[in-house]
Design a protein around this motif. Sequence first.
Motif, PDB file in Angstrom:
ATOM      1  N   VAL A 229       0.893  -1.292   0.111  1.00 49.70           N
ATOM      2  CA  VAL A 229       0.022  -0.077  -0.077  1.00 49.70           C
ATOM      3  C   VAL A 229       0.788   1.311  -0.051  1.00 49.70           C
ATOM      4  O   VAL A 229       0.592   2.331  -0.796  1.00 49.70           O
ATOM      5  CB  VAL A 229      -0.969   0.014   1.172  1.00 49.70           C
ATOM      6  CG1 VAL A 229      -1.608   1.314   1.248  1.00 49.70           C
ATOM      7  CG2 VAL A 229      -1.862  -1.174   1.176  1.00 49.70           C
ATOM      8  N   ARG A 232       3.641   1.057  -4.042  1.00 43.56           N
ATOM      9  CA  ARG A 232       3.310   0.252  -5.248  1.00 43.56           C
ATOM     10  C   ARG A 232       4.051  -0.474  -6.150  1.00 43.56           C
ATOM     11  O   ARG A 232       3.577  -1.296  -6.825  1.00 43.56           O
ATOM     12  CB  ARG A 232       2.238   0.992  -6.183  1.00 43.56           C
ATOM     13  CG  ARG A 232       1.068   1.870  -5.250  1.00 43.56           C
ATOM     14  CD  ARG A 232       0.054   2.488  -6.194  1.00 43.56           C
ATOM     15  NE  ARG A 232      -0.490   1.800  -7.243  1.00 43.56           N
ATOM     16  CZ  ARG A 232      -1.744   1.676  -7.032  1.00 43.56           C
ATOM     17  NH1 ARG A 232      -2.494   1.777  -5.839  1.00 43.56           N
ATOM     18  NH2 ARG A 232      -2.374   0.731  -7.868  1.00 43.56           N
ATOM     19  N   GLU A 295      -8.217  -2.576  -3.551  1.00 45.76           N
ATOM     20  CA  GLU A 295      -7.258  -1.511  -3.869  1.00 45.76           C
ATOM     21  C   GLU A 295      -7.855  -0.312  -3.891  1.00 45.76           C
ATOM     22  O   GLU A 295      -7.209   0.907  -3.635  1.00 45.76           O
ATOM     23  CB  GLU A 295      -6.969  -1.825  -5.664  1.00 45.76           C
ATOM     24  CG  GLU A 295      -5.959  -0.834  -6.214  1.00 45.76           C
ATOM     25  CD  GLU A 295      -5.613  -1.169  -7.712  1.00 45.76           C
ATOM     26  OE1 GLU A 295      -4.889  -0.693  -8.066  1.00 45.76           O
ATOM     27  OE2 GLU A 295      -6.153  -2.062  -8.267  1.00 45.76           O
ATOM     28  N   ALA A 298      -6.951   1.277  -0.507  1.00 43.15           N
ATOM     29  CA  ALA A 298      -5.371   1.333  -0.679  1.00 43.15           C
ATOM     30  C   ALA A 298      -5.007   2.826  -0.904  1.00 43.15           C
ATOM     31  O   ALA A 298      -4.206   3.328  -0.475  1.00 43.15           O
ATOM     32  CB  ALA A 298      -4.727   0.280  -1.478  1.00 43.15           C
ATOM     33  N   ALA A 302      -2.840   5.010   1.835  1.00 45.16           N
ATOM     34  CA  ALA A 302      -1.522   5.171   1.398  1.00 45.16           C
ATOM     35  C   ALA A 302      -0.769   5.829   2.363  1.00 45.16           C
ATOM     36  O   ALA A 302       0.204   5.707   2.773  1.00 45.16           O
ATOM     37  CB  ALA A 302      -1.364   5.388   0.031  1.00 45.16           C
ATOM     38  N   ALA A 305      -0.350   3.998   5.940  1.00 43.20           N
ATOM     39  CA  ALA A 305      -0.246   2.678   5.990  1.00 43.20           C
ATOM     40  C   ALA A 305       1.033   2.372   6.429  1.00 43.20           C
ATOM     41  O   ALA A 305       2.111   2.737   6.161  1.00 43.20           O
ATOM     42  CB  ALA A 305      -0.351   2.020   4.621  1.00 43.20           C
ATOM     43  N   CYS A 309       1.335  -3.473   5.065  1.00 42.05           N
ATOM     44  CA  CYS A 309      -0.173  -3.157   4.520  1.00 42.05           C
ATOM     45  C   CYS A 309      -0.016  -3.668   3.097  1.00 42.05           C
ATOM     46  O   CYS A 309       0.782  -3.194   2.281  1.00 42.05           O
ATOM     47  CB  CYS A 309      -0.576  -1.982   4.727  1.00 42.05           C
ATOM     48  SG  CYS A 309      -1.128  -1.493   6.254  1.00 42.05           S
ATOM     49  N   PHE A 311      -2.442  -4.747  -0.760  1.00 44.32           N
ATOM     50  CA  PHE A 311      -3.920  -4.621  -1.248  1.00 44.32           C
ATOM     51  C   PHE A 311      -3.805  -5.672  -2.543  1.00 44.32           C
ATOM     52  O   PHE A 311      -2.857  -5.911  -3.012  1.00 44.32           O
ATOM     53  CB  PHE A 311      -4.324  -3.285  -1.784  1.00 44.32           C
ATOM     54  CG  PHE A 311      -3.466  -2.616  -3.008  1.00 44.32           C
ATOM     55  CD1 PHE A 311      -3.950  -2.991  -4.360  1.00 44.32           C
ATOM     56  CD2 PHE A 311      -2.322  -1.893  -3.020  1.00 44.32           C
ATOM     57  CE1 PHE A 311      -3.121  -2.697  -5.468  1.00 44.32           C
ATOM     58  CE2 PHE A 311      -1.572  -1.463  -3.994  1.00 44.32           C
ATOM     59  CZ  PHE A 311      -1.792  -1.793  -5.247  1.00 44.32           C
TER      60      PHE A 311
END
Length: 343
Positions: A229, A232, A295, A298, A302, A305, A309, A311
């Motif tokens: 998260v 990416r 997502e 997320a 973000a 997090a 974490c 997604f």
Amino acid sequence: MSQSQSKTKHDKWYFGHPLVWLLSPLALLFYFISAIRRLLFKIGLKKAFKANAPVIVVGNISVGGNGKTPVVLALADYYQKQGIKVGILSRGYGAKSPEYPRLVKGEDDASEVGDEPRLLAIRSQCDVVIDPVRARGAAYLSDELHCDLIICDDGLQHYALHRDVEIVVMDDRKVGSGYLLPMGPLREGQWRLGTVDALVHNSRSMPTFSHAVAPQYLMTLVPGDFTSVSNRVSTSPLEEIQKVPCSAIAGIGSPQRFFSQLKEMGIQLSSATPLADHHAITRSDIPNGRVLMTEKDAVKAAPFAHNDCWFLPVTAHLAPDFFNLVKVKLAKAGLKINQDGQE
């Protein structure tokens, strides 16, 4: 009240608890107001704005999330690969932008532009515009950003915007109790399922209806690798996620669908917390330890997090017949694709 208690009450309302009949006078009022509004557009006293590009509306007749976003992304991907410049239009539910229409960037704050528009901007690489006045947003996409095709995320009942293709997305809950708002979850009566161009079912099996409906298609959501998260570019294989018990949170229309998917993937869940659809996630919503989320969640989580974490991104797979049907409808609206994939 706990989230689980709230969810139980929501389900009772959604599927028609006897007490919902207390709301029947309001549902009758909703019916007449909606019917009169549709009639005004039909006889021309209200005018629908026609953008200088064909419009696909991906919506539903019930409240809550049903899986529209993966369908929007699948259509955008399909037409981008055909050389078509695609624009995505959203009302921007929950957005607090200082100006409209607004072109959404992947780095925008979800609290300003909305969680789904930010997700669409990140995943699609299309021009994504939010505007509570959808006609204005559509004009911006076609006239200012020169998009050849507009895909409208939600807005099936927004008759002020002319559309060339209507797609309804449904999940296993189908039409719930079948009652209109606020007595039940329906924005329009079940008759509407027979007037759209296609029904897409976010389900494992094709449902049956007692009345005529549009052509139906099953959608399969194919999961990708679990993705960090907070970063990416970092991913984790399923085998790694399965090693320890995880907490799961989900702020979507049907959180249980996400939790069931995780369990079917062989993941141990120490807790599963359903949140309201579009819930503004805060730091306190995120448990310690390994946390799994959608997502859509997320993009809101973000900024705060922690490093464990993750997604689960999903991609919609739809039958070629579905895209062929849409292509035929769009060709009638003037969008033609040559054999080499160019407009």
